[in-house]
Structures are given as structure tokens and as C-alpha cells.
Design an enzyme around this catalytic site. Structure first.
Site, PDB file in Angstrom:
ATOM      1  N   ARG A 180       0.542  -1.122   0.018  1.00  0.00           N
ATOM      2  CA  ARG A 180      -0.230  -0.074   0.073  1.00  0.00           C
ATOM      3  C   ARG A 180       0.847   1.300  -0.105  1.00  0.00           C
ATOM      4  NH1 ARG A 180      -5.186  -0.336   3.677  1.00  0.00           N
ATOM      5  NH2 ARG A 180      -3.760  -0.107   5.437  1.00  0.00           N
ATOM      6  N   ASP A 181       2.026   1.248  -0.227  1.00  0.00           N
ATOM      7  CA  ASP A 181       2.911   2.507  -0.178  1.00  0.00           C
ATOM      8  C   ASP A 181       4.116   2.197  -1.066  1.00  0.00           C
ATOM      9  OD1 ASP A 181       3.333   5.071   0.251  1.00  0.00           O
ATOM     10  OD2 ASP A 181       4.199   4.931   2.190  1.00  0.00           O
ATOM     11  N   VAL A 182       3.895   1.688  -2.258  1.00  0.00           N
ATOM     12  CA  VAL A 182       5.109   1.505  -3.219  1.00  0.00           C
ATOM     13  C   VAL A 182       5.601   2.718  -3.777  1.00  0.00           C
ATOM     14  CG1 VAL A 182       6.095   0.401  -4.971  1.00  0.00           C
ATOM     15  CG2 VAL A 182       4.343  -1.109  -3.681  1.00  0.00           C
ATOM     16  N   ASN A 205      10.847   3.729  -1.069  1.00  0.00           N
ATOM     17  CA  ASN A 205      10.599   2.543  -0.402  1.00  0.00           C
ATOM     18  C   ASN A 205      10.942   1.427  -1.205  1.00  0.00           C
ATOM     19  OD1 ASN A 205       9.449   3.870   1.743  1.00  0.00           O
ATOM     20  ND2 ASN A 205       7.236   3.272   1.115  1.00  0.00           N
TER      21      ASN A 205
END
Length: 151
Positions: A92-94, A98
Site C-alpha cells: 500500500r505504499d510502493v 521505499n
């Protein structure tokens, strides 16, 4: 913060750490150990000497990465995401910040701070059948997610 909310947050932290600890894939940054000290969570992971793709783009390639480099990075990220998805997780936060590069050039997905599980609904085991949380980094979200037209 009341006791119920502290216990809920602690449970979320423990679930996140346990899930990350269970991952074992060349393209997922492993969690070696974790511990809580006071209100702080410490997560011990290997050092990725190459830094994040964001850092590499910002300082090493301000004009942008070449197509071959991008394709190589994305291929490895997709391998890692496929593994996470097959094991019931959602990152949910690519984003570039990251995605980490190790000394040998291997690509690792890191920062599972807003990750969730597929099988159990909401974040880290919430029993809801659908996701109602709005998480991630707005600049990296698809327009349809930002619009929230369908919940």
C-alpha cells in the site's frame, strides 16, 4: 490515549512485525529483529548500501533513470510484490523512497508501515470485509484512489 487504544496500537505493531518477520524473498527487505522501548518501535533490517531509488534519482540521476534501469527495478519490485500478495499481504505504499538497492545491485521493497493483510480485511487483521482506510503517499496515488468515488 486510553488503555484500549494503546493495546490496539501495540497489537497492530506486533502484527506488523510478525508479518514482516515471516517474509523471506530476495526482493523483500527482511526484518531481522524488532523491539519496543517505551513508545518507540525499533525494527532491525539489513543495511542497503545503494540507498533508495528516490535518493539515487535525486542525487545521481536528476535528469531521470534510463528505460533499462527502470524496467530492471520494476521487474524486481513486481517479483517482491507478487510474493507479498501470494502470502496474504498488501504493501500500500510502493514508491521510489521505499525501494532500496543493496551493494550488489539487488532490489528490495521496504517500509511495510501501512501494509495490510488481504484475507482479514482491514489493516493488520481488522475484521471488516472491505478496506475503508486511506493510506499511502498522496503524490504517488492513482487519481481514482485520490478521488474516492467508489469508497
Amino acid at each position: 490515549m486510553n488503555l484500549e487504544s494503546i493495546n490496539s496500537n501495540l497489537e497492530d505493531i506486533i502484527n506488523e512485525a510478525q508479518t514482516m518477520k515471516s517474509y523471506s524473498h530476495p526482493n523483500v527487505l527482511p526484518l531481522l529483529a524488532s523491539f519496543v522501548s517505551g513508545q518507540d518501535l525499533y525494527m532491525i533490517t539489513p543495511f542497503c548500501a545503494g540507498g533508495s531509488v528516490l535518493h539515487i534519482m535525486k542525487y545521481g540521476h536528476p535528469e531521470g533513470l534510463g528505460e533499462v534501469a527502470i524496467a530492471t527495478i520494476v521487474r524486481e519490485v513486481l517479483k517482491g510484490l507478487d510474493y507479498v500478495h501470494k502470502n496474504g499481504g498488501i504493501h500500500r505504499d510502493v514508491k521510489a523512497g521505499n525501494i532500496l538497492i543493496d551493494r550488489d545491485g539487488s532490489i528490495k521493497i521496504g517500509d511495510f508501515g501501512v501494509a495490510a493483510t488481504i484475507g482479514r480485511g482491514g489493516s493488520w487483521g481488522n475484521d471488516k470485509g472491505t478496506r475503508t482506510t486511506f493510506v499511502g503517499t498522496p503524490c504517488w496515488m492513482a487519481p481514482e484512489v485520490m478521488e474516492q468515488a467508489q469508497g
